[in-house]
Design a protein around this motif. Structure first.
Motif, PDB file in Angstrom:
ATOM      1  N   HIS A 151      71.261 -35.947  79.114  1.00  0.00           N
ATOM      2  CA  HIS A 151      71.416 -35.718  80.561  1.00  0.00           C
ATOM      3  C   HIS A 151      72.891 -35.680  80.921  1.00  0.00           C
ATOM      4  CE1 HIS A 151      72.475 -40.010  81.494  1.00  0.00           C
ATOM      5  NE2 HIS A 151      71.776 -40.222  80.403  1.00  0.00           N
ATOM      6  N   GLY A 190      74.915 -40.008  78.458  1.00  0.00           N
ATOM      7  CA  GLY A 190      74.352 -38.684  78.770  1.00  0.00           C
ATOM      8  C   GLY A 190      75.211 -37.585  78.184  1.00  0.00           C
ATOM      9  N   HIS A 192      72.576 -40.574  71.804  1.00  0.00           N
ATOM     10  CA  HIS A 192      73.089 -41.290  72.982  1.00  0.00           C
ATOM     11  C   HIS A 192      74.105 -42.334  72.561  1.00  0.00           C
ATOM     12  CE1 HIS A 192      72.904 -43.287  76.913  1.00  0.00           C
ATOM     13  NE2 HIS A 192      72.193 -42.300  77.342  1.00  0.00           N
ATOM     14  N   HIS A 223      65.455 -43.924  78.525  1.00  0.00           N
ATOM     15  CA  HIS A 223      65.957 -42.572  78.202  1.00  0.00           C
ATOM     16  C   HIS A 223      64.862 -41.530  78.409  1.00  0.00           C
ATOM     17  CE1 HIS A 223      69.569 -44.203  76.304  1.00  0.00           C
ATOM     18  NE2 HIS A 223      68.782 -45.137  75.786  1.00  0.00           N
TER      19      HIS A 223
HETATM   20 MN    MN Z   1      71.563 -42.227  79.472  1.00  0.00          MN
END
Ligand code: MN
Ligand code: HGY
Ligand code: MN
Ligand code: MN
Length: 399
Positions: A75, A87, A186, A348
């Motif tokens: 993200h 992200g 991540h 997540h």
């Molecule tokens: Mn995150």
């Protein structure tokens, strides 16, 4: 060939929050729009085909969009005052992993895609992983459309003003059907890799976690003209609830309870608030403890509200049960990468997708162990290790 650190450097000023430090990049705001454009540019520069699905998630395709794809991504939105890596590191490593595979002359036998999910932090509309929850049908589309941000703007209105149609948000079987496997990289939000002295790990599980809003109502009034005995001040039960969260979590092993957001209305220095909203974030290694924590704090809130002549209304904003990543997939990657496995206390999109799709996560070492704050960090060398690990994973899955 760009490194993940090079790519992150390109967006280092986007959404920088001078007042709070760190980054504030929230879905459909100007900075997040700028990041969507940056990602689209990066993808198109690589000849990837970019599409935006009905839930505002962005997909960049290496090969024609088709079923059984290997999908990676993460993200680009942040918490208020968040770090630079939570992200964006996953997105940067996804793009540079594709660069690496192409430099090695690898041709995937399956489509490969990079996805960027909308509103992962839930910082604007209150529900985390909103884009992936809509994609998988984990949230009612009408509920999602009506979610309001702190200014009262609905998710539907915000979509519209971003040029997206909110009418068809919801479970997207076509997009879901294309995902054969999903792997999210991540930055680690903790010190597990520091303690292991390793740069990359494979995720084993995600704690059960959720968010609840406690709305205390009293009587707004004048701070100077209202005698102490004549008050129904909602700030008092709110303050007692905040201190009670510590006890509720400490008495249950493996649990966490946090109040990071408390909003009095109207919020004047010389004004007794009429309402105070308190948001609770509760999580635990033992799913049942989350319900116990919320139950205990609801009882406490109801009692102290009555004592202060106030009322309280408790509403659940989101809840995700413990996610255990599928052991075969997890161990396959752990063996392939010679990487340890680690649990995470952070939620997540991979945790949402795991309900419907073979899913795994890779973590990259964060020397500070701090996240959701400007001190979040990942060394350039570790980010490169993350790219290499993700490239090996994609090669392994898409060969
Ligand atoms: Mn995150
Ligand atoms: O809140 C979380 O755990 C994630 O960072 N969205
Ligand atoms: Mn986060
Ligand atoms: Mn006055």
């Amino acid at each position: 060939m760009s490194s993940p650190t090079d790519l992150l450097a390109e967006i280092t000023t986007v959404g920088a929050d001078g007042a709070r430090g760190g980054y504030s990049r929230h879905v459909f705001d100007r900075s997040e729009h700028e990041l969507r454009e940056w990602f689209t540019g990066q993808a198109e520069k690589r000849g990837l085909q970019v599409t935006t699905d009905r839930n505002a998630n962005v997909w960049a395709w290496w090969g024609e969009p088709a079923p059984d794809a290997v999908v990676t991504g993460s993200h680009l939105d942040s918490v208020p005052g968040g770090g630079a890596f939570d992200g964006p590191l996953g997105v940067a490593c996804s793009l540079t992993a594709i660069d690496l595979l192409r430099a090695e002359g690898f041709e995937p036998s399956r489509p490969v895609a990079v996805s960027v999910f909308a509103e992962e932090e839930g910082s604007r509309f209150g529900v985390p992983c909103l884009g992936s929850r809509l994609l998988t049908g984990a949230i009612d589309p009408d509920v999602a459309r009506d979610l309001r941000d702190p200014d009262g703007v609905t998710f539907a209105e915000a979509m519209r003003s971003s040029g997206l149609a909110p009418d068809h948000v919801g479970r997207d079987d076509e997009s879901l059907g294309r995902i054969g496997q999903f792997v999210e990289l991540h930055v680690e939000q903790g010190r597990g890799l520091v303690d292991l002295d390793r740069s990359v790990a494979v995720a084993s599980s995600i704690l059960a976690h959720g968010r609840w809003r406690f709305r205390f109502r009293g009587q707004g009034n004048h701070a100077g003209a209202t005698l102490m005995d004549d008050r129904s001040d909602p700030m008092l039960p709110a303050a007692q609830l905040v201190s009670a969260t510590r006890r509720a979590a400490f008495t249950r092993d493996g649990s966490r309870a946090t109040v990071g957001r408390l909003v009095p209305t109207p919020g004047g220095t010389n004004v007794i608030a009429s309402t105070v909203d308190v948001w609770l974030d509760a999580r635990s290694e033992h799913g049942e403890h989350v319900g116990e924590i919320v139950g205990e704090l609801t009882e406490v809130a109801q009692q102290i509200a009555v004592d202060e002549g106030c009322t309280v209304q408790v509403s659940e904003e989101s809840y995700t049960p413990t996610v255990s990543f599928e052991a075969g997939f997890r161990d396959d990657l752990s063996g392939l990468l010679d990487a340890p496995t680690l649990p995470t206390g952070a939620g997540h999109d991979a945790g949402v997708l795991a309900a419907t799709t073979p899913t795994a996560m890779l973590f990259v070492r964060n020397p500070t162990g701090i996240s959701h704050a400007p001190d979040e960090f990942a060394e350039a060398g570790d980010c490169l290790d993350g790219t290499r690990a993700l490239a090996r994973t994609l090669r392994h899955l898409a060969a």
